[in-house]
Write a protein that holds these residues in place. Structure first.
Motif, PDB file in Angstrom:
ATOM      1  N   LEU A 160       0.835  -1.214   0.000  1.00  0.00           N
ATOM      2  CA  LEU A 160       0.000   0.000   0.000  1.00  0.00           C
ATOM      3  C   LEU A 160       0.864   1.256   0.000  1.00  0.00           C
ATOM      4  N   GLY A 161       2.096   1.109   0.532  1.00  0.00           N
ATOM      5  CA  GLY A 161       2.990   2.257   0.581  1.00  0.00           C
ATOM      6  C   GLY A 161       3.439   2.721  -0.794  1.00  0.00           C
ATOM      7  N   LYS A 162       3.279   1.902  -1.819  1.00  0.00           N
ATOM      8  CA  LYS A 162       3.600   2.330  -3.180  1.00  0.00           C
ATOM      9  C   LYS A 162       2.599   3.349  -3.709  1.00  0.00           C
TER      10      LYS A 162
ATOM     11  N   ARG B  88     -15.158  10.526  13.633  1.00  0.00           N
ATOM     12  CA  ARG B  88     -16.325   9.688  13.331  1.00  0.00           C
ATOM     13  C   ARG B  88     -16.527   9.418  11.846  1.00  0.00           C
ATOM     14  N   THR B  89     -15.949  10.242  10.994  1.00  0.00           N
ATOM     15  CA  THR B  89     -16.170  10.054   9.554  1.00  0.00           C
ATOM     16  C   THR B  89     -14.989   9.415   8.839  1.00  0.00           C
ATOM     17  N   ILE B  90     -13.979   8.950   9.583  1.00  0.00           N
ATOM     18  CA  ILE B  90     -12.839   8.300   8.914  1.00  0.00           C
ATOM     19  C   ILE B  90     -13.322   7.013   8.242  1.00  0.00           C
ATOM     20  N   PRO B  91     -13.117   6.842   6.949  1.00  0.00           N
ATOM     21  CA  PRO B  91     -13.488   5.575   6.292  1.00  0.00           C
ATOM     22  C   PRO B  91     -12.744   4.408   6.949  1.00  0.00           C
ATOM     23  N   PHE B  92     -13.428   3.276   7.073  1.00  0.00           N
ATOM     24  CA  PHE B  92     -12.890   2.170   7.869  1.00  0.00           C
ATOM     25  C   PHE B  92     -13.169   0.855   7.154  1.00  0.00           C
ATOM     26  N   ILE B  93     -12.114   0.045   7.004  1.00  0.00           N
ATOM     27  CA  ILE B  93     -12.252  -1.286   6.377  1.00  0.00           C
ATOM     28  C   ILE B  93     -11.775  -2.336   7.379  1.00  0.00           C
ATOM     29  N   PHE B  94     -12.607  -3.358   7.603  1.00  0.00           N
ATOM     30  CA  PHE B  94     -12.156  -4.513   8.378  1.00  0.00           C
ATOM     31  C   PHE B  94     -11.497  -5.500   7.441  1.00  0.00           C
ATOM     32  N   LEU B  95     -10.286  -5.936   7.802  1.00  0.00           N
ATOM     33  CA  LEU B  95      -9.564  -6.969   7.055  1.00  0.00           C
ATOM     34  C   LEU B  95      -9.303  -8.086   8.048  1.00  0.00           C
TER      35      LEU B  95
ATOM     36  N   THR C 240     -12.464 -10.481   4.057  1.00  0.00           N
ATOM     37  CA  THR C 240     -11.983 -11.620   4.842  1.00  0.00           C
ATOM     38  C   THR C 240     -10.677 -12.161   4.275  1.00  0.00           C
ATOM     39  N   LYS C 241      -9.865 -12.727   5.191  1.00  0.00           N
ATOM     40  CA  LYS C 241      -8.600 -13.356   4.825  1.00  0.00           C
ATOM     41  C   LYS C 241      -8.860 -14.824   4.461  1.00  0.00           C
ATOM     42  N   PRO C 242      -8.093 -15.394   3.556  1.00  0.00           N
ATOM     43  CA  PRO C 242      -7.059 -14.753   2.742  1.00  0.00           C
ATOM     44  C   PRO C 242      -7.694 -13.821   1.710  1.00  0.00           C
ATOM     45  N   PHE C 243      -6.955 -12.817   1.297  1.00  0.00           N
ATOM     46  CA  PHE C 243      -7.527 -11.825   0.382  1.00  0.00           C
ATOM     47  C   PHE C 243      -6.542 -11.536  -0.745  1.00  0.00           C
ATOM     48  N   ASP C 244      -7.069 -10.960  -1.809  1.00  0.00           N
ATOM     49  CA  ASP C 244      -6.252 -10.551  -2.948  1.00  0.00           C
ATOM     50  C   ASP C 244      -5.846  -9.092  -2.746  1.00  0.00           C
ATOM     51  N   ILE C 245      -4.555  -8.813  -2.747  1.00  0.00           N
ATOM     52  CA  ILE C 245      -4.083  -7.451  -2.477  1.00  0.00           C
ATOM     53  C   ILE C 245      -4.617  -6.457  -3.505  1.00  0.00           C
ATOM     54  N   GLU C 246      -4.775  -6.893  -4.768  1.00  0.00           N
ATOM     55  CA  GLU C 246      -5.300  -5.986  -5.791  1.00  0.00           C
ATOM     56  C   GLU C 246      -6.765  -5.654  -5.509  1.00  0.00           C
ATOM     57  N   PHE C 247      -7.497  -6.644  -4.981  1.00  0.00           N
ATOM     58  CA  PHE C 247      -8.882  -6.390  -4.610  1.00  0.00           C
ATOM     59  C   PHE C 247      -8.949  -5.349  -3.485  1.00  0.00           C
TER      60      PHE C 247
ATOM     61  N   LEU D 256      -6.729  -3.035  -2.820  1.00  0.00           N
ATOM     62  CA  LEU D 256      -6.373  -1.731  -3.383  1.00  0.00           C
ATOM     63  C   LEU D 256      -7.555  -1.103  -4.131  1.00  0.00           C
ATOM     64  N   THR D 257      -8.282  -1.930  -4.868  1.00  0.00           N
ATOM     65  CA  THR D 257      -9.441  -1.428  -5.608  1.00  0.00           C
ATOM     66  C   THR D 257     -10.505  -0.892  -4.658  1.00  0.00           C
ATOM     67  N   ARG D 258     -10.754  -1.633  -3.563  1.00  0.00           N
ATOM     68  CA  ARG D 258     -11.764  -1.193  -2.604  1.00  0.00           C
ATOM     69  C   ARG D 258     -11.350   0.131  -1.939  1.00  0.00           C
ATOM     70  N   ILE D 259     -10.075   0.239  -1.598  1.00  0.00           N
ATOM     71  CA  ILE D 259      -9.592   1.484  -0.993  1.00  0.00           C
ATOM     72  C   ILE D 259      -9.754   2.645  -1.969  1.00  0.00           C
ATOM     73  N   GLU D 260      -9.378   2.401  -3.214  1.00  0.00           N
ATOM     74  CA  GLU D 260      -9.461   3.458  -4.229  1.00  0.00           C
ATOM     75  C   GLU D 260     -10.900   3.927  -4.419  1.00  0.00           C
ATOM     76  N   ARG D 261     -11.838   2.993  -4.490  1.00  0.00           N
ATOM     77  CA  ARG D 261     -13.253   3.352  -4.696  1.00  0.00           C
ATOM     78  C   ARG D 261     -13.774   4.188  -3.519  1.00  0.00           C
ATOM     79  N   ILE D 262     -13.447   3.773  -2.306  1.00  0.00           N
ATOM     80  CA  ILE D 262     -13.925   4.505  -1.125  1.00  0.00           C
ATOM     81  C   ILE D 262     -13.357   5.924  -1.103  1.00  0.00           C
ATOM     82  N   LEU D 263     -12.061   6.067  -1.379  1.00  0.00           N
ATOM     83  CA  LEU D 263     -11.448   7.396  -1.368  1.00  0.00           C
ATOM     84  C   LEU D 263     -12.009   8.267  -2.489  1.00  0.00           C
ATOM     85  N   GLU D 264     -12.289   7.677  -3.633  1.00  0.00           N
ATOM     86  CA  GLU D 264     -12.902   8.442  -4.730  1.00  0.00           C
ATOM     87  C   GLU D 264     -14.273   8.957  -4.318  1.00  0.00           C
TER      88      GLU D 264
END
Length: 387
Positions: A23-25, A75-82, A104-111, A113-121
């Motif tokens: 994610l740091g990339k 209270r409004t910080i977007p939050f993902i459970f992994l 849920t684990k195990p998970f696909d890192i690209e998936f 990243l996509t979820r994070i990107e959509r939420i931030l957008e």
């Protein structure tokens, strides 16, 4: 453009390092081993999004999420459970309490990243819409709802913000019967910050004018007072503004003005257009700056145009900015047109590199009708439609 910041909360060191690396990339990443450590990091700097495990020592993910939702700032910080908790009870609990995603684990890192990107957008779009609404509200409060109507004259006003708009401002007041003061200004900067400063600055101008009118109606004296207040006010420290204060005396057809670094007015006759040359130091730089009144008369069949820098910075088809001379050259044909401001803007767009203006547009057009032609004073109220 700065990168979004993420906080990873994960007690498994191997997975935490993997997430930090991957994610740091894309994002600015900090990490914590449990909820307690995460709260300390959130207090230091609120992240744009949190990715958190559920099962952790000291403070688990549910407790962390619950505490953050109780905080005014968090209270409004977007939050993902992994999480490895795949049971429906945990999933429903997480989603039911308002987390933005549950992976849920195990998970696909690209998936992930996509979820994070959509939420931030989604968050960014929401913030842009909110900023636009606030910007429009500021714009409405910075502009007059009507214009003076004087026999033998026509007055037109046009304003069209670009995006969230900037710090353009315009106002007028009747000093006494037949005498009007106009202020046209521009606060340096763009967006909501410029809007806020423009709103505060306009309040200064209004209060200064009303407080001093019993002593003087000199634009130069008013400008000197406004400049002094701007320099001394800590709230508006390092705020710079251009401002034109102009008094219009209708019985003598006289314009008296003081100009603090603002776009110089354009004087238009049926034969030519020229620039009203005089201008002095911009506001906010020197509290001792003195300003000078200059006067001239508007002959029958002429017009005076005041505006903000969106006009002169428009790029012409040759690649250069219009500048004051370019605006003046486009103004002659607009004189006596039914809607002269619209005519001016259309002429400029025909000569522009792009078919639209690239900045806020604000124009005030004051036209003295030819002798024997006094058809009243049709007034263009603040407009927002494209030219």
């Amino acid at each position: 453009m700065s990168r979004h910041s993420l906080l990873i909360v994960e007690d498994n060191q191997t997975l935490r390092r993997l997430l930090e690396y991957r994610l740091g990339k894309v994002y600015e990443v900090r990490s914590a081993q449990n909820g307690e450590e995460a709260l300390v990091l959130v207090e230091e700097e609120i992240p744009d999004l949190i990715v958190s495990d559920i099962m952790m020592p000291k403070m688990d993910g549910f407790a962390l999420f619950s505490l953050l939702r109780q905080g005014e700032r968090t209270r409004t910080i977007p939050f993902i459970f992994l999480t490895a908790k795949t049971d429906d009870t945990s999933r429903f609990k997480g989603l039911g309490e308002g987390v933005d995603d549950y992976i849920t684990k195990p998970f696909d890192i690209e998936f992930l990243l996509t979820r994070i990107e959509r939420i931030l957008e989604r968050i960014e779009v929401h913030q842009q819409q909110l900023s636009a609404r606030i910007g429009r509200d500021f714009s409405d409060r910075l502009l007059p709802k009507s214009m003076p109507q004087v026999p033998g004259y026509r007055t037109f006003f046009y304003n069209k913000p670009f995006g969230d708009g900037g710090g353009d401002l315009f106002d007028w007041t009747e000093v006494r019967p037949g005498s009007y003061l106009f202020t046209v200004g521009d606060i340096m900067g763009k967006g909501l910050q410029a809007k806020f400063y423009a709103f505060s600055f306009l309040s200064y101008i209004r209060s200064t004018i009303h407080a001093m009118l019993e002593q003087t109606d000199s634009p130069a004296a008013l400008m000197h007072r406004v400049n002094g207040m701007l320099v001394r006010d800590e709230l508006l420290e390092e705020t710079f503004a251009s401002l034109l204060i102009m008094r219009w005396d209708t019985e003598t057809n006289t314009i008296t003005y003081a100009n603090a670094g603002h776009c110089r007015p354009i004087f238009v006759t049926p034969d030519r257009s020229g620039i009203v040359e005089h201008s002095e130091l911009i506001l906010g730089l020197d509290k001792e700056e003195e300003y000078t009144d200059r006067s001239f008369q508007l002959p029958p069949g002429s017009a005076l145009i005041t505006y903000t820098d969106g006009l002169i910075e428009q790029v012409a088809e040759g690649g250069e900015q219009f500048g004051e001379k370019g605006v003046a050259a486009s103004a002659t044909d607009a004189l006596s047109a039914e809607q002269p401001v619209q005519a001016l803007l259309k002429t400029m767009l025909r000569r522009s590199a792009e078919p639209r203006f690239a900045d806020d547009i604000l124009v005030f057009w004051l036209e003295r009708q030819p002798v024997g032609q006094t058809t009243g004073s049709p007034t263009a109220t603040p407009a927002t439609s494209a030219a």
